[in-house]
Design a protein around this motif. Sequence first.
Motif, PDB file in Angstrom:
ATOM      1  N   PHE A 214       0.801  -1.220   0.000  1.00 50.55           N
ATOM      2  CA  PHE A 214       0.000   0.000   0.000  1.00 50.55           C
ATOM      3  C   PHE A 214       0.840   1.279   0.000  1.00 50.55           C
ATOM      4  N   GLY A 217       1.922   1.542  -3.544  1.00 48.19           N
ATOM      5  CA  GLY A 217       0.563   1.691  -4.050  1.00 48.19           C
ATOM      6  C   GLY A 217       0.377   1.597  -5.551  1.00 48.19           C
ATOM      7  N   GLY A 259       4.733   7.300  -4.377  1.00 50.97           N
ATOM      8  CA  GLY A 259       3.519   6.674  -3.859  1.00 50.97           C
ATOM      9  C   GLY A 259       3.096   7.246  -2.520  1.00 50.97           C
ATOM     10  N   LEU A 263      -0.502   8.697  -0.299  1.00 51.98           N
ATOM     11  CA  LEU A 263      -0.869   7.599   0.594  1.00 51.98           C
ATOM     12  C   LEU A 263      -2.134   7.896   1.391  1.00 51.98           C
ATOM     13  N   ARG A 266      -5.302   7.988  -0.791  1.00 50.71           N
ATOM     14  CA  ARG A 266      -5.503   6.635  -1.330  1.00 50.71           C
ATOM     15  C   ARG A 266      -6.078   5.699  -0.283  1.00 50.71           C
ATOM     16  N   GLY A 343      -2.282  -4.295  -2.155  1.00 47.24           N
ATOM     17  CA  GLY A 343      -1.984  -2.886  -1.973  1.00 47.24           C
ATOM     18  C   GLY A 343      -1.706  -2.107  -3.236  1.00 47.24           C
ATOM     19  N   HIS A 344      -2.139  -2.611  -4.384  1.00 43.41           N
ATOM     20  CA  HIS A 344      -1.921  -1.893  -5.631  1.00 43.41           C
ATOM     21  C   HIS A 344      -3.093  -0.953  -5.918  1.00 43.41           C
ATOM     22  N   GLN A 345      -2.941  -0.162  -6.969  1.00 43.83           N
ATOM     23  CA  GLN A 345      -4.016   0.744  -7.341  1.00 43.83           C
ATOM     24  C   GLN A 345      -5.189  -0.001  -7.959  1.00 43.83           C
TER      25      GLN A 345
END
Length: 402
Positions: A214, A217, A259, A263, A266, A343-345
């Motif tokens: 994350f 991310g 990223g 954070l 997101r 934890g990716h987009q």
Amino acid sequence: MSKSPHYCPETLALSAGFFSDQPTRVTTPDITMSVNHCFVPEEGSFSANGIENLADTPFLYAGWTNPTVRQLEQRIAALECTDDAYATTTGMAALSAMFFSLLRAGDHLIISDVCYAAVYELAREVLPDYGIEVTPVNLTDLAAVSRAIRPQTRLIHAESPCNPLLRLTDLTQLADLAKQHQVLLSVDSTFATPVITRPAVLGVDLVVHSLTKFINGHGDALGGCVTGNKALIAQIRSRAAAHLGSTISAQNAWLIMRGIETLYPRMKTISDSALQIAQWLENHPRVKQVNYPGLVSHPQYTLATEQMAYGGGMIVFQMDDMDDIAQRFAQEARLFYYAYSIGHQRSLVVLLKTADLMASTYRMTHEQAQEFRRYAGEGVFRLSIGLENPQDLIEELEQLLR
């Protein structure tokens, strides 16, 4: 150095460790790719025994530290409210750096009986080869933890929420117990991130992250870190950077800093979406059980409200016909990518079967196995929620879980 009483965490995510004082007056961090730095001999000396904090020396060699990497470390330390951080090639490198820097032959380690598979295997299969004794314990049971502590116990390692059950550890109570016995406490907070939980504020000595997840991310850079007080991080850095070769590259450090700048928004968006999806799953007629810290039905919901700012981006749920549903995810899904990692987009999903985990990784007592099945049954689908519109994700789930 890293702590700031002046800025809120959302601001520190963009500003900690960054100063626009270069001749070019850049508004985003540069990447320093050079492996070597020139130095005057007296300035570049450091003690042969490796005890001196390498982060306090002038920049000499990227294997020890690097200007871009140092900015990443300062930013993470600021977000976690700790003195310092050491950034590594992967999350496993951070955990290995911590274990092999702080533990010696004859020492005793307590780990969570449910944690990331590679960590469990490292602790149970590799560390004993070096004379380190390891005891897996359900860290929700403080009495069991207390019974497991020995005079040789040096470290307790937790995950909260743990992978894959999303079971929580009461970090404040566990930190108090560890301090009573003069034992260090570390926690892998990858699932939570500093947006949701700041373990050091709750008394934890060392906080570990897989930055790949994350915090980065975007699914495009491997990285890890361990953060804590200056003396502990200096001890870890002196061994791991100089002798284990685990320092992260400047390129990946820069990508992860990019990223971090998004954070906070997101994680709020992801958590809001995850709660909506978890509530929808809980009402689905074919879903047997949903584990999500933001649901009132979670066994530790009260602890979650005390220890977590949001429920996070991870959901696990149980269904019958697991293999058939997994095939649908793999072959028919357009928004959920059937893949490991989290934890990716983009949203990810994978089936984790209890029997497979027991055979490949976990060596549990009968009581521990029963507790595992209380959360996971015969297996769970693990969802990592991304930044898609939650209604689109729900509509796809509706088609896949038919």
